[in-house]
Scaffold this active site. Structure first.
Site, short mmCIF file in Angstrom:
data_model
loop_
_atom_site.label_atom_id
_atom_site.label_comp_id
_atom_site.label_asym_id
_atom_site.label_seq_id
_atom_site.Cartn_x
_atom_site.Cartn_y
_atom_site.Cartn_z
N ARG A 28 -0.66 -1.50 -7.26
CA ARG A 28 0.43 -0.83 -8.35
C ARG A 28 0.56 -2.14 -9.34
NH1 ARG A 28 0.45 2.37 -3.94
NH2 ARG A 28 1.35 4.40 -4.00
N GLY A 95 -9.22 4.17 -1.32
CA GLY A 95 -8.72 5.22 -1.71
C GLY A 95 -7.57 5.20 -2.73
N ARG A 123 -14.34 11.06 1.52
CA ARG A 123 -12.61 11.39 1.40
C ARG A 123 -12.26 12.15 0.30
NH1 ARG A 123 -9.47 5.60 2.05
NH2 ARG A 123 -7.98 7.08 2.43
N SER A 168 1.77 12.88 0.36
CA SER A 168 0.85 11.84 0.12
C SER A 168 1.23 10.87 -1.09
CB SER A 168 -0.56 12.44 0.02
OG SER A 168 -1.35 11.40 -0.85
N GLN A 170 -0.18 8.80 -2.64
CA GLN A 170 -1.56 8.67 -3.49
C GLN A 170 -1.62 9.87 -4.47
OE1 GLN A 170 -5.13 7.94 -1.21
NE2 GLN A 170 -4.44 5.59 -0.88
N ASP A 317 -0.14 4.45 8.53
CA ASP A 317 -1.53 3.44 8.44
C ASP A 317 -1.18 2.57 9.76
OD1 ASP A 317 -2.45 4.36 6.19
OD2 ASP A 317 -1.30 2.81 5.01
N LYS A 344 -8.86 9.16 6.58
CA LYS A 344 -8.70 7.95 6.06
C LYS A 344 -10.07 7.39 6.12
CE LYS A 344 -4.14 8.35 5.79
NZ LYS A 344 -3.36 8.35 4.44
O1 SPQ Z 1 -6.40 2.82 -0.06
P1 SPQ Z 1 -6.45 3.34 1.04
O2 SPQ Z 1 -8.13 3.29 1.52
O3 SPQ Z 1 -6.18 5.00 1.12
O4 SPQ Z 1 -5.68 2.98 2.31
C1 SPQ Z 1 -4.87 3.21 3.44
C2 SPQ Z 1 -4.95 2.28 4.37
O5 SPQ Z 1 -4.97 2.37 5.38
O6 SPQ Z 1 -4.85 1.07 4.00
C3 SPQ Z 1 -5.39 4.63 3.97
F1 SPQ Z 1 -6.39 4.71 4.65
O7 SPQ Z 1 -3.47 3.48 2.91
C4 SPQ Z 1 -2.94 4.62 2.18
C5 SPQ Z 1 -1.99 5.21 2.94
O8 SPQ Z 1 -2.52 5.76 3.92
C6 SPQ Z 1 -2.24 3.68 0.92
C7 SPQ Z 1 -1.48 4.57 0.19
C8 SPQ Z 1 -0.89 4.05 -1.09
O9 SPQ Z 1 -0.77 2.77 -1.44
O10 SPQ Z 1 -0.36 4.99 -1.94
C9 SPQ Z 1 -0.80 5.74 0.75
C10 SPQ Z 1 -1.21 6.23 2.05
O11 SPQ Z 1 -2.22 7.21 1.63
P2 SPQ Z 1 -1.81 8.72 1.39
O12 SPQ Z 1 -3.02 9.73 1.50
O13 SPQ Z 1 -0.95 9.15 2.57
O14 SPQ Z 1 -1.23 8.78 0.17
#
Ligand code: SPQ
Length: 432
Positions: A28, A95, A123, A168, A170, A317, A344
């Site tokens: 971020r 992701g 994903r 989520s 994200q 996580d 994930k």
């Molecule tokens: O970035 P990525 O690959 O999705 O990473 C993970 C991780 O384990 O490092 C998930 F696999 O973390 C995400 C987390 O699960 C990072 C994140 C964020 O920075 O906003 C939010 C979470 O995901 P989500 O889908 O719940 O928003």
């Protein structure tokens, strides 16, 4: 694909480590630095592969970013300063990069194509492409926009009120980043609270965001101003040593400078509930930035518990390493309401259960989580990260509980979020 032979003879772990920068906040900081006007300095930046993918995407979008060890200088140009990329944007394994970047690109009047690695290709993306399309972006991708490669042509967007079906960060962040550029107000109402780093960062960059329980709103047309960001240590990385300290006999570990944002500290609540001998020394609690502190963990007598409901987004996580913790607790531990683990980097219900079973753990999968019984000393064997950094680190910690050799395949995945992981582990072993 490298295999690492791990044999630790049940050595104890002692000493201090400074945990590397938080991955979510590092991503971020680059994104906000780019869309803000003027310079942003970032210290404590995580030099993991995922965050470097974010840096490279923003360089392709025309942003100058200077990188000197864990310090970044970002020459932000505002949303309007981003330019159409000449080449495909490759997010690697990340992701967070692809989903948040889509929110930024939704408001930009040019075309981009986004790809990632094999795991990213599996994903789900309609969770962000649907709301961003509702706002007015034109997005397409494989299987009706569900999977990469994705192409996006942004432009004039309108604010929406959106109820994501799952909590989520994200999804929420992607919509808020689009909302900062859209006409009118954009509101996200989550079923449970997810991590709030984006909301805090909007404020740190001089923007406005309104929060009322599970409802978060931004008004479009805001100008953000460059600033200085100090990235705290990643509690999701600290989690591996928190658990190691609790389950390996005669251990005492202090983890320095760990981010203690309450939307991320579910693992601390669970460990305390299970009886962990853990103390926290809070260093800063300013509500507008990220709270930090030091955590000390000692070998603990643990009991099983049930983990589910609205704590899940606060520790999503950390579930792979909590599963390992539960193998060393008396009685049964049930993890439920964690369907999100299936989407994930791997299906983390299946990979945790399959790989830990190979080491003799008593663990079984359920539809939305897993059930773990007290398993005692683990055995040796050959296991794999399956390209998932958190599975790789969990298995390396599991090897500490075995008298025999554990062969960890595909260990490179760990550098996605914790390149110094084995260096830190060896440092704690030497201090015995
Ligand atoms: O970035 P990525 O690959 O999705 O990473 C993970 C991780 O384990 O490092 C998930 F696999 O973390 C995400 C987390 O699960 C990072 C994140 C964020 O920075 O906003 C939010 C979470 O995901 P989500 O889908 O719940 O928003």
């Amino acid at each position: 694909m490298g295999t690492q032979a791990l044999k630790y003879n049940q050595n104890s772990l002692n000493g201090e480590i400074v945990v590397p920068g938080d991955k979510s906040i590092s991503h971020r900081s680059v994104m906000f630095g780019a869309i803000a006007e003027g310079q942003t300095t970032v210290t404590g930046f995580l030099l993991g592969e995922d965050c470097l993918s974010t840096v490279s995407c923003f360089r392709q979008l025309g942003i100058e970013i200077e990188l000197d060890k864990d310090k970044l200088l970002i020459h932000g140009k505002g949303f309007k300063g981003l330019k159409e990329p000449n080449e495909v944007l490759n997010v690697g394994n990340s992701g967070t990069t692809i989903r948040l970047l889509m929110g930024i690109l939704a408001g930009r009047p040019f075309h981009s194509t986004l790809i990632g690695d094999e795991s990213i290709g599996k994903r789900p993306m309609t969770r962000v492409t649907n709301p961003l399309s509702q706002m007015g972006a034109r997005i397409d991708g494989r299987q009706n926009g569900e999977y990469t490669p994705l192409s996006i042509r942004g432009g004039e967007t309108k604010g929406i009120t959106y109820h994501p079906p799952v909590a989520s960060a994200q999804v929420k962040s992607s919509i808020l980043l689009a909302g900062l550029q859209a006409e009118g107000t954009t509101t996200v109402i989550e079923p449970e609270k997810s991590r709030d780093h984006t909301e805090r960062m909007i404020r740190q960059f001089g923007g406005k965001v309104e929060e009322d329980g599970l409802r978060v709103s931004v008004i479009g047309g805001q100008t953000l101003k460059g600033t200085t960001i100090h990235v705290p240590g990643d509690i999701s990385s600290a989690a591996f040593f928190l658990v190691a300290g609790a389950i390996v006999p005669n251990s005492c570990i202090t983890l320095k400078n760990v981010g203690l944002n309450p939307t991320r500290t579910g693992i601390i609540d669970v460990m305390q509930e299970m009886g962990a001998d853990l103390t926290i020394d809070v260093k800063s609690e300013d509500p507008n930035v990220e709270p930090v502190g030091d955590i000390t963990i000692k070998t603990s007598n643990l009991k099983g518990t049930t983990i589910g409901g609205d704590i899940i987004p606060r520790l999503i996580d950390e579930i792979p390493i909590i599963a390992l913790l539960a193998t060393q607790a008396q009685g049964e531990t049930v993890i439920q309401d964690a369907h999100e683990l299936k989407v994930k980097e791997t299906n983390r219900i299946d990979t945790v259960v399959n790989e830990l079973s190979k080491l003799g753990a008593k663990i079984s999968a359920t539809e939305d989580g897993m059930i773990i019984q007290s398993s005692g000393t683990l055995s040796g064997g050959t296991v794999s990260s399956h390209g998932d950094h958190r599975i790789g680190m969990m298995l390396a910690i599991a090897a500490l509980l075995s008298d025999q050799e554990v062969f960890l395949e595909d260990k490179e995945a760990i550098s996605v979020s914790y390149p110094q992981f084995f260096e830190h582990l060896n440092q704690l072993l030497i201090n015995e």
